[in-house]
Each structure stands twice: as structure tokens, then as C-alpha cells.
Design an enzyme around this catalytic site. Structure first.
Site, short mmCIF file in Angstrom:
data_model
loop_
_atom_site.label_atom_id
_atom_site.label_comp_id
_atom_site.label_asym_id
_atom_site.label_seq_id
_atom_site.Cartn_x
_atom_site.Cartn_y
_atom_site.Cartn_z
N ASP A 168 0.74 -1.33 -0.08
CA ASP A 168 0.07 -0.03 0.10
C ASP A 168 0.97 1.18 -0.13
O ASP A 168 2.19 1.13 0.18
CB ASP A 168 -0.90 0.10 1.29
N THR B 243 0.06 4.83 1.09
CA THR B 243 -0.01 5.88 2.46
C THR B 243 0.12 5.01 3.68
O THR B 243 -0.60 4.11 4.20
CB THR B 243 -1.56 6.51 2.37
N ASP C 129 -1.21 -0.82 6.01
CA ASP C 129 -1.31 -0.41 7.54
C ASP C 129 -2.78 0.10 7.85
O ASP C 129 -3.03 0.38 8.79
CB ASP C 129 -0.31 0.74 7.84
#
Length: 624
Positions: A307, A309, A505
Site C-alpha cells: 500500500d 499511504t 497499515d
């Protein structure tokens, strides 16, 4: 503890019987050496028979039957010394396994042993000591110097110094500021401070760690299950070789020697010890791997999907550049802007204020502040009128000064540009962006070095922002504007080609983490949903630990494989030599124990991490 005591007692009986029998022949005792050796063998054989019966009743077939057959055959064939040596070696092997497991589980056990149990809760009558399980969200707690934090919470005092090494593996002390999230299991390394509980003990970080530790100790990897099934083939194979040796040579002692040197210890001991050691080694670095199955899957990874961000980037606005007019002091401009931004709750404002405080700049109180939603704000600071925000808000239709770089020149199309005017004059341009993690590029390079040959970024952000980040990293492919469902679809496509790891996250990463062969959650900021869905949780806020986790997993699988192949190979060679009469039963028993010791010591190497090939550490880039 009871199991260790039984194994120790059986070893003591076998060892004492072996020594006593040897002395009986030399000292002319009235009891024959053969009788002493046989008597010392029977308790071990009986205990093994009971253990095998218990295994059969719960649906498992014990592969230690070879040792039982060897002991019984030794007595029946008039070789009681070989029988008692086998008994001593077998019981000693159990003790060795107990030691190896205890050594491998030491780090995990120490995590459990230091679980916070007491909290100092502030009530109407003052501070009251309560059990950590009684703390509720919203309770105000006091943590004295040296104490562990019992639950997660928000710091109420201005500063707190914490030792987070038990949770993150980071040896350096961390200083936290008012409003920061504090995690249970960390230790107060400074003065006493107050914080407000944000979760109950069972829902806090440390309780989650304990649950993962328990899962790590009970889960069984496909690699280990395969080894168990293969070990079952050893019993009929060993009996066949022993029978052939007896038939071809006409000597039953050769068959006994084959039984003595044949053991599945490299299979039944090496793999579990190696995998527990690997999980334990990872835990020391703040990497929680949920069991042997997860560490095996992690070691097979060939595609890594990240991912953007909060994973490859820092996950928040950060000042990456400050351009100022030639006659303007950058620190003074930063101080004025941060003073004005104190009146705003925007995430960018918080980032600017935080950065100014890190530089120890003295902030003033703003007045007459007016905020233009989505554009910026203006107000009075130290008697001067300031305006900070978008180009249209600050410049209107006017052209920017020559010292202001163009969007193309500053090189980041995903960055946010904040213009600053003092008393109507343009004095500075602040560029803020979700900066790439300092260790991101080196992490991706390291993954390639250890065999991860395909690297992707799959993100929900827009294509321009994703492309700007990917252009600075060794990424093979970028997929932007992805919904959680589209992330899952991308992972399934990659899994069809080769073993795939997903690293994320956020809450929206949980489905993708669960869909991958191995899901890795960056859990340092308390992303509970993603941590629960993941197979691996990185407790320190460094993406470099992802590469370290893969390296540890690969090394663990390699050592387990080495132990099994070498152990079984040596046992096979010993069986062939024994079948030709080159290894007598007593010598074979000692030889096999030597093989077992070598196998377990090799498996314990997983407790020591691979040598660093260059530190993947966070490195800051100074702002002018």
C-alpha cells in the site's frame, strides 16, 4: 515442568543403570550386569509405550516406535547394554528437546512474563491500585518511574520518556508529547506521568501481542506436517532394512544395530525447534509472526505488494521544502506561520505546528484569525498581518515572484503548495507532502536481493500521487484508485503466478492482508483491524523490518531443511553401515545421539539473526 521432571528421572535411571552394569562386571557384584542393564531399560520402554498408547488414543501414530522396538529387541537378543544405551539416549534426547524448545521460546515466554498487572487509577478519593483488567477507557492513570503501562492510552502531561524495546525491539528511549498514543507493555523511563486509557487491557497492544505469541506456539506449518507424515514412513522402512540385514547375513545383531541407529529425531525435533527459534528471533526485532505456518509462507514470498499511504510513505503531511524570498529568514517565517496555524484544526496545521516545536521555535498567540475552508487562513501575529494558503487565496490573479519554483521544478505533483504573505507581500512557499519513508527504497532493494523479484504498489490514492511516489522507488508496477475489493482482486491475480505478500497499515487494507499468501501489517500506530487480519505485524514504525522479516523467515526455513536433510542423510548412512556389520549396536546408539545433538544445535541457529548487509535505518533530510 512435570514433563521435564519425568524425562530427567528416566534419564537418571538409564544413566545409573548403564554405569552400574559396567561396574558390576569389574567389581564382581552378585547381580549380573545384564540384569542391571535390562532393569534400567524397562522403565524407559514402559514410559515410551504409555506415551505411544496415548498418541494412538488421540489419533496420532508415534514415530518413536523405532526406539521402543530397539530397546525390546536388545533385551530379547541378549544385548542389554545396547538396550540401556538406547534408553539413555532416548531419554537424553527428550531432555535435549525440552532444553531446545525452552531456549527457542525464551523471548516469547519473557513477553508473557512481563504482562502489566497493576494500574494506578485516579478516583475521587485519590490514587487507587487496581488490576490492569479493571481499567476502563476514559480512566485517568498514573505511571511511576520504571513501571509498565497497563493499557493503551493518550498522554495527558507535556512529555513522557518511554522504553519501548519490549514491544518494538528499538533500544533507544522515545520521548512522547501530550496527546500522543502510548501503548501497553512499554516502560516509563523518566518521571511519573498521567495518561488517559483508550482501551481495556484485553484490547490493548500488549494483550494482542500475547495472543499472537500463543498462536505462534500452537500453529503447525505445512512444512512440519509434511515432515511428520514422512517420519511415519521410517518405521516400516527401518523394519524392512533390519529384516533384510538379518536375512542376508544370518545375524540378528545386525538387525538390532540398524534399529538402534534409525530414528526420526531430525524430523520430529529439528523442524519445530527451528521454527520456534525463528519466531522468537523476529520478536526481538519487534516483528510478530503468527506461528510456523506464517513464517514458512513468508519465506516463500516472491511477489511483494505495498500500500502507499503509511506503508511506503509516512502517512501524514510533512514539510518537505521551504522556499523564501532572498531577504527573509526561514526560521522566522516558519515561526510566524506555525503561530497562525495554531488556530486551525487541519492536519496540515498540526504538522506545521509540530515541526516548529521540534525546532524549538517560540510561537506567539494569533488574533483576528479567519479561516477559509479548503483554502487557508489569515490573522495577526506579533502585530503583523499574515495570510497562508492556496495560490488563489494568497496571490489572487498575480504572478508569483521569480524565486518561487514551478510545480514541475519542485518535482512532486502530489505535494501541497502553501503560499505565505506578510503585510501583503509574498515571502515564502511551503511545500508539504506525504513523504516517502527514508528506508523505503533500501527496503525494496533488499527484498530484490533476497529473492522477491516482483514489487508492486496498489493504492486507493489517485494516479498522479501514486506515480509521483513510484517514480522515486524501484517499483515494477503501480495500480491506483483501487477500492478494497480491487486490491483483493489484484492480489488474487498475483497469487495465481507466485507466492504473494501484501504490506499495509490501514483499516481498508484488512481484506487485502487476509487475501494474500502472507499479510504484513505496519502496526506501530495501532491499526487494530489490519493487525488482526495479518499474519505478520511490524510493531516498530519502519518498513525496513519487512525485509528483515522475510530474511529471518528464509533463513529459518533453510536451517530447518538443512537439519532434516543432513540428519536423515547421516542416519541413512549409519543404517547402511550397520546392516553390513560395521557399526555394533552400542556404538550405533552413541552415534545416533551425536546426530540428534548436531541436528538440534543446528536448528537453534535460528535464534541468531542473519548478518546485516547494510542497515536499513531511518535517515532524515534537513529542511533549509
Amino acid at each position: 515442568m512435570r514433563k521435564i521432571a519425568i524425562h530427567l528421572s528416566l534419564f537418571a535411571v538409564a544413566f545409573a543403570g548403564t554405569v552400574a552394569g559396567l561396574l558390576a562386571g569389574r567389581l564382581d557384584w552378585p547381580v549380573s550386569a545384564s540384569l542391571i542393564w535390562s532393569a534400567a531399560t524397562v522403565p524407559v520402554a514402559a514410559a515410551l509405550a504409555v506415551s505411544m498408547l496415548h498418541d494412538l488414543l488421540i489419533g496420532r501414530v508415534g514415530v518413536d516406535a523405532i526406539a521402543l522396538v530397539a530397546m525390546v529387541a536388545s533385551i530379547a537378543m541378549g544385548e542389554p547394554l545396547a538396550g540401556t544405551v538406547v534408553a539413555m539416549m532416548y531419554s537424553g534426547g527428550n531432555l535435549l528437546e525440552d532444553y531446545a524448545r525452552g531456549k527457542a521460546e525464551h523471548e516469547l515466554r519473557s513477553l508473557r512474563d512481563r504482562t502489566p498487572r497493576i494500574a494506578h487509577r485516579r478516583e475521587a478519593k485519590g490514587l487507587v491500585d487496581v488490576a490492569a483488567e479493571e481499567v476502563l477507557p476514559g480512566d485517568e492513570l498514573l505511571v511511576r518511574a520504571g513501571e509498565l503501562l497497563p493499557v493503551d492510552g493518550e498522554l495527558l502531561d507535556a512529555r513522557a520518556k518511554l522504553d519501548e524495546s519490549a514491544v518494538t525491539g528499538e533500544p533507544l528511549l522515545e520521548t512522547r508529547s501530550k496527546g500522543d498514543l502510548l501503548r501497553s507493555g512499554t516502560a516509563n523511563a523518566g518521571e511519573a506521568f498521567r495518561y488517559r486509557a483508550s482501551a481495556a487491557a484485553r484490547e490493548s497492544t500488549y494483550a494482542g501481542i500475547i495472543r499472537m505469541v500463543e498462536a505462534a506456539q500452537t500453529a503447525k506449518a505445512p512444512f512440519i506436517r509434511m515432515a511428520d507424515r514422512f517420519a511415519l514412513l521410517l518405521l516400516p522402512a527401518t523394519l524392512l532394512v533390519a529384516g533384510l540385514a538379518w536375512w542376508l547375513a544370518g545375524d540378528p545383531i545386525r538387525a538390532l544395530a540398524v534399529l538402534v541407529v534409525a530414528t526420526p529425531c531430525p524430523l520430529i525435533l529439528a523442524a519445530p525447534v527451528a521454527f520456534i527459534g525463528g519466531v522468537s528471533r523476529a520478536a526481538r526485532s519487534g516483528i510478530l509472526i503468527k506461528g510456523s505456518s506464517a513464517i514458512e509462507a513468508l519465506g516463500r514470498t516472491r511477489t511483494a505488494i505495498f500500500d502507499k499511504t503509511g506503508t511506503l510513505t509516512e502517512g501524514g503531511a510533512r514539510l518537505i521544502a521551504l522556499h523564501a524570498a532572498p531577504d527573509v529568514d526561514t526560521d522566522e517565517i516558519l515561526r510566524l506561520v506555525a503561530s497562525l496555524e495554531q488556530a486551525s484544526h487541519h492536519v496540515l496545521a498540526e504538522a506545521l505546528v509540530g515541526f516548529a516545536r521540534q525546532r524549538a521555535l517560540r510561537l506567539s498567540h494569533p488574533s483576528d484569525v479567519r479561516e477559509y475552508r479548503g483554502s487557508g487562513l489569515e490573522g495577526i501575529v506579533d502585530g503583523r498581518h499574515l495570510r497562508a494558503g492556496s495560490r488563489s487565496l494568497v496571490l489572487g490573479e498575480a504572478a508569483p515572484p521569480d524565486w518561487v519554483p514551478s510545480t514541475e521544478a519542485d518535482g512532486d505533483f502530489a505535494a501541497l503548495r502553501i503560499f505565505v504573505a506578510v503585510e501583503g507581500r509574498i515571502v515564502a512557499l511551503l511545500i508539504m507532502a506525504d513523504a516517502i519513508r527514508p528506508d523505503a527504497s533500501e527496503t525494496l532493494v533488499r527484498l530484490r536481493e533476497i529473492g522477491v523479484d516482483r514489487l508492486l504498489m496498489v493504492t486507493g490514492d489517485d494516479a498522479n500521487a501514486a506515480a509521483a511516489i513510484a517514480a522515486r522507488l524501484p517499483i515494477d508496477e503501480v495500480r491506483a484508485n483501487c477500492s478494497p475489493a480491487e486490491k483483493v482482486a489484484a492480489i488474487r491475480t498475483e497469487r495465481a503466478c507466485q507466492p504473494t505478500m501484501m504490506v499495509g497499515d490501514g483499516l481498508n487494507d484488512a481484506p487485502a492482508l487476509a487475501a494474500a499468501d502472507i499479510g504484513v501489517a505496519m502496526g506501530a500506530r495501532g491499526a487494530t483491524a489490519s493487525s488482526e487480519a495479518a499474519d505478520v505485524v511490524i510493531l516498530v514504525d519502519r518498513v525496513g523490518r519487512v525485509a528483515e522479516a522475510v530474511a529471518i523467515a528464509q533463513r529459518t526455513c533453510e536451517i530447518a531443511r538443512q537439519s532434516i536433510v543432513v540428519g536423515l542423510g547421516l542416519s541413512g548412512i549409519a543404517m547402511v553401515l550397520a546392516s553390513f556389520g560395521l557399526i555394533p549396536p552400542v556404538t550405533g546408539a552413541f552415534l545416533q545421539q551425536g546426530i540428534d545433538i548436531a541436528v538440534i544445535l543446528n536448528a537453534l541457529r535460528t535464534l541468531v539473526g542473519p548478518e546485516d548487509r547494510g542497515s536499513i535505518a531511518a535517515k532524515g533530510s534537513p529542511i533549509p
